[in-house]
Design a protein around this motif. Sequence first.
Motif, PDB file in Angstrom:
ATOM      1  N   TRP A  20      54.524  42.896  48.817  1.00 52.77           N
ATOM      2  CA  TRP A  20      54.198  42.840  47.384  1.00 52.77           C
ATOM      3  C   TRP A  20      52.703  42.759  47.116  1.00 52.77           C
ATOM      4  N   GLU A  22      51.123  39.978  47.220  1.00 53.30           N
ATOM      5  CA  GLU A  22      51.206  38.836  46.294  1.00 53.30           C
ATOM      6  C   GLU A  22      51.128  37.542  47.087  1.00 53.30           C
ATOM      7  N   GLY A 161      54.187  36.681  39.901  1.00 49.03           N
ATOM      8  CA  GLY A 161      53.709  37.339  38.689  1.00 49.03           C
ATOM      9  C   GLY A 161      54.600  38.462  38.178  1.00 49.03           C
ATOM     10  N   PRO A 162      54.404  38.835  36.908  1.00 44.88           N
ATOM     11  CA  PRO A 162      55.215  39.890  36.283  1.00 44.88           C
ATOM     12  C   PRO A 162      55.131  41.236  36.998  1.00 44.88           C
ATOM     13  N   ARG A 163      54.047  41.500  37.697  1.00 46.42           N
ATOM     14  CA  ARG A 163      53.906  42.775  38.395  1.00 46.42           C
ATOM     15  C   ARG A 163      54.995  42.951  39.442  1.00 46.42           C
ATOM     16  N   VAL A 164      55.361  41.858  40.141  1.00 43.98           N
ATOM     17  CA  VAL A 164      56.328  41.972  41.228  1.00 43.98           C
ATOM     18  C   VAL A 164      57.709  41.426  40.865  1.00 43.98           C
ATOM     19  N   GLN A 165      57.771  40.498  39.887  1.00 44.71           N
ATOM     20  CA  GLN A 165      59.068  39.967  39.460  1.00 44.71           C
ATOM     21  C   GLN A 165      59.130  39.904  37.930  1.00 44.71           C
ATOM     22  N   PRO A 166      59.162  41.063  37.277  1.00 47.48           N
ATOM     23  CA  PRO A 166      59.130  41.103  35.809  1.00 47.48           C
ATOM     24  C   PRO A 166      60.323  40.425  35.153  1.00 47.48           C
ATOM     25  N   TRP A 169      59.950  36.852  33.589  1.00 45.51           N
ATOM     26  CA  TRP A 169      59.003  36.640  32.491  1.00 45.51           C
ATOM     27  C   TRP A 169      59.553  37.212  31.187  1.00 45.51           C
ATOM     28  N   CYS A 191      49.814  32.604  34.226  1.00 43.71           N
ATOM     29  CA  CYS A 191      49.918  33.958  33.685  1.00 43.71           C
ATOM     30  C   CYS A 191      49.400  34.018  32.241  1.00 43.71           C
ATOM     31  N   GLN A 193      49.680  37.299  30.627  1.00 44.67           N
ATOM     32  CA  GLN A 193      50.122  38.634  30.212  1.00 44.67           C
ATOM     33  C   GLN A 193      50.667  38.622  28.786  1.00 44.67           C
ATOM     34  N   LYS A 216      40.556  33.900  37.108  1.00 45.06           N
ATOM     35  CA  LYS A 216      41.391  34.344  35.995  1.00 45.06           C
ATOM     36  C   LYS A 216      40.724  33.960  34.681  1.00 45.06           C
TER      37      LYS A 216
END
Length: 227
Positions: A20, A22, A161-166, A169, A191, A193, A216
């Motif tokens: 990922w 991640e 994070g949402p990129r890998v486990q949307p 979220w 996060c 986002q 961040k």
Amino acid sequence: MKREIITTGDGSKTIHIAEWDEQYHSKHGAIQEARHVFLMTGLEHYVGQHRDQKEIAILEMGFGTGLNALLTYFEGDKYQVSFNYLGAEAYPVSQEEAAAMDYASQLEEEDATSVYNDLHDAAWEKQIEISDHFKLTKRKQRFEDITDSEVFDLIYFDAFGPRVQPTLWTEEIFAKMFNALKPNGVLTTYCAQGAARRAMQAVGFRVERLPGPPGKREMLRATKLVL
């Protein structure tokens, strides 16, 4: 998925998932991220709003390496409070991975090693008294299966994070978080986002965008307000 241990920017370690790209914590610094997002912006803020409260119930979504629980443990004396801490984790790290984190060497607490070991040695699915001010329950549980209702004062939302486990979220998940919190309870997450913020707002949270930890620009804090 293959997991490897890496050293982050502040010298503390985390777990990296190569597939990922991640990490469990920020590559800019695992400990400094946890302190900023969950202790300062979450716990310190909550205690400041509820100065007479002597026990705080915390739900950590993503118990992971146990870093957030370890750091929280040592805040009890500072705030003169006790903690009822529940960590939900679908895929627990191994004892070997936990030991390799070596967080105690980064902390100034003389009993950090024994406390960290106690957190990871604690049995799953039952409440364990780590000390007279810290009770721990670890549940092997997916986020989708959370059904608690008005139990917690504070949620550390530490999902990948949402990129890998949307799917973690979404409005569905944040509705579960909203229900799990007591009135005026608080959720914090690294996060920032826009879609995650809107999902929180859609289920009833008042959401603030706040300065994030090193690396961040922003993070989110959500409050279950009772009018």
